[in-house]
Design an enzyme around this catalytic site. Sequence first.
Site, short mmCIF file in Angstrom:
data_model
loop_
_atom_site.label_atom_id
_atom_site.label_comp_id
_atom_site.label_asym_id
_atom_site.label_seq_id
_atom_site.Cartn_x
_atom_site.Cartn_y
_atom_site.Cartn_z
N GLU A 135 0.85 -1.19 0.00
CA GLU A 135 0.00 0.00 0.00
C GLU A 135 0.89 1.25 0.00
OE1 GLU A 135 -2.98 0.19 3.10
OE2 GLU A 135 -3.73 2.12 2.38
N GLU A 158 -12.72 -2.04 2.23
CA GLU A 158 -13.37 -1.77 3.53
C GLU A 158 -14.47 -0.72 3.40
OE1 GLU A 158 -10.40 -0.94 6.54
OE2 GLU A 158 -9.68 -3.00 6.48
N GLU A 216 -6.42 -9.00 4.01
CA GLU A 216 -5.58 -8.27 4.98
C GLU A 216 -5.65 -9.03 6.29
OE1 GLU A 216 -6.09 -4.04 5.64
OE2 GLU A 216 -6.60 -3.72 3.53
O1 AHR Z 1 -3.21 -2.30 6.31
C1 AHR Z 1 -3.48 -1.10 6.94
C2 AHR Z 1 -4.90 -0.63 6.75
O2 AHR Z 1 -5.76 -1.45 7.46
C3 AHR Z 1 -5.45 -0.67 5.34
O3 AHR Z 1 -5.13 0.46 4.62
C4 AHR Z 1 -6.92 -0.75 5.57
O4 AHR Z 1 -7.58 -1.42 4.53
C5 AHR Z 1 -7.06 -1.44 6.90
O5 AHR Z 1 -7.91 -0.78 7.74
#
Ligand code: AHR
Length: 528
Positions: A48, A194, A316
Amino acid sequence: MKMKLNISIVLLALLLSTVAVAQNARIKIDLDRKVGEIDKLLYGNFVEHLGRCVYGGIYEENSPLSDENGFRKDVLEAVKGLNVSITRYPGGNFVSNYHWKDGIGPKDERPARMELAWARLESNRFGTNEFMDYARLMGTEPYFSVNMGTGTIEEAQQWVEYCNVKEGPYYAELRKQHGYPEPHNIKYWSLGNEMDGFWQMGHLNAEDYAKKAREAAKLMKLTSPDIKLIAAGSSNYRPNADPNEWNAEILAELRDVVDYLALHMYVGNPEDNYYNYLSTPLVLEQRTHIVKGLIAREMEKANRGNREPIYIAWDEYNSWYRARDEETMAGTRALEEHYNLEDALVIAGFLNAFVRNADIVKMANMAQLVNVIAPIFTNEEGLFLQTIYFPLQLFAQNVHGTSLDVFVESESYDTDEFFIGLGESTTVQKDVPYLDVSAAYLDGEVIINVVNRHKDKAITTDIIAQTGAFDGLVEIKEVNGPGIKARNDFGLSEVKTVTKEPVKAKGTILTYSFPAHSFTQMRAKIKQ
Ligand code: AHR
């Protein structure tokens, strides 16, 4: 003389009764009890635009450690050790205000933007083509997320065109002008990130998200029919949220359209309670079972032609609780979590849970790859491997084939009531077995993965082959350290994988003692 004899009999009886109490734990391996094929996409990761994951992580222009494209060579080598099967990009919360066109074309002409999710300046010097160059070096499958927050469905369609259409339309030709005559052929695309979270830029309710995602999916599929789509499942497990209501609604609305439902989970140990924390992979498993049921219900009504059913993508997961305040969640040093042995054991537990549920979990992505809640940590002069690197590496390199439904009998414990993750609801876990186990079978060999959660006790265990017999030397690898808080750092390597003396096994019972607070992986041949 008679007195002496009586005493000996009493002692013998006492001894026998102790032996009877100290029964070995048992693990039964039955090759006929198959859960499903382990998808190689279980060993994915995530990049990210956040903190130093991209800039200062995988990519550092003008560093003596980087190649001519700005890719850190030392980081790439460490990344390769993880056999990353699929890599999600470019976010995360970042993607919900990311406009992909900012990140293409000549680097010096790209606009710098305010990055609102994690409070940074985004230079956009790393974008679609840089990521694809890196993915090729990693040997990973790319997995892109489109912006369903501030982005439009048209923008999503144009990104697919830029990446996947060979020639003809404007964006395909633009990619060619940018030096990429062949399409990138990105197969996996998620419809936002999300979207149920109030923190998400452009957050939507389930009805609005489903509508937008359905239309985006339509345009994206018309552009590139073979892509696989991932819907945003719930990541909001706060006390006043109802994550499974969201999951049920999204599945009902998108059941004919998408291929995966994405779930996220972060756990932590803010109260410093080892046993509570070590039970968190069971919570992930319970959530998996609930969503599996929701999917099964919708698959009965779905009209999917000959497509496979919807699967779960845990796209995630990690431990994340130290870098969680205003200061540590913003800027160029955001989310720099420093892991210890107990974190590594939790990660081994997550991976065990994915393998145990290999019939429904077909993708998983550790969040994230470098620096940001990550297994690899850099500074300008080098890097170190965090504790969580080692279980992930052992799974990614060795746990393939068919997942087996393993019988485990070991002592267990109950937790207190505790918070699963920061901001989340509480739970109590009953009967948490000290031994957490998964197994995979491939080409005559069984790989057995065992976390011994016990803080101080080794657990002697009979591993019983229910079909066939063990044959030959058993290879054993162990991740452990001097204590549950042991850590790695620059110049310090307390937690790592150690290859143990192989054990000779013949017959149906292999007895082994799993050390306290350890993760052990065994490779044994089975003769049928
Ligand atoms: O991985 C860190 C963050 O956690 C991501 O950006 C988000 O999707 C999640 O809340």
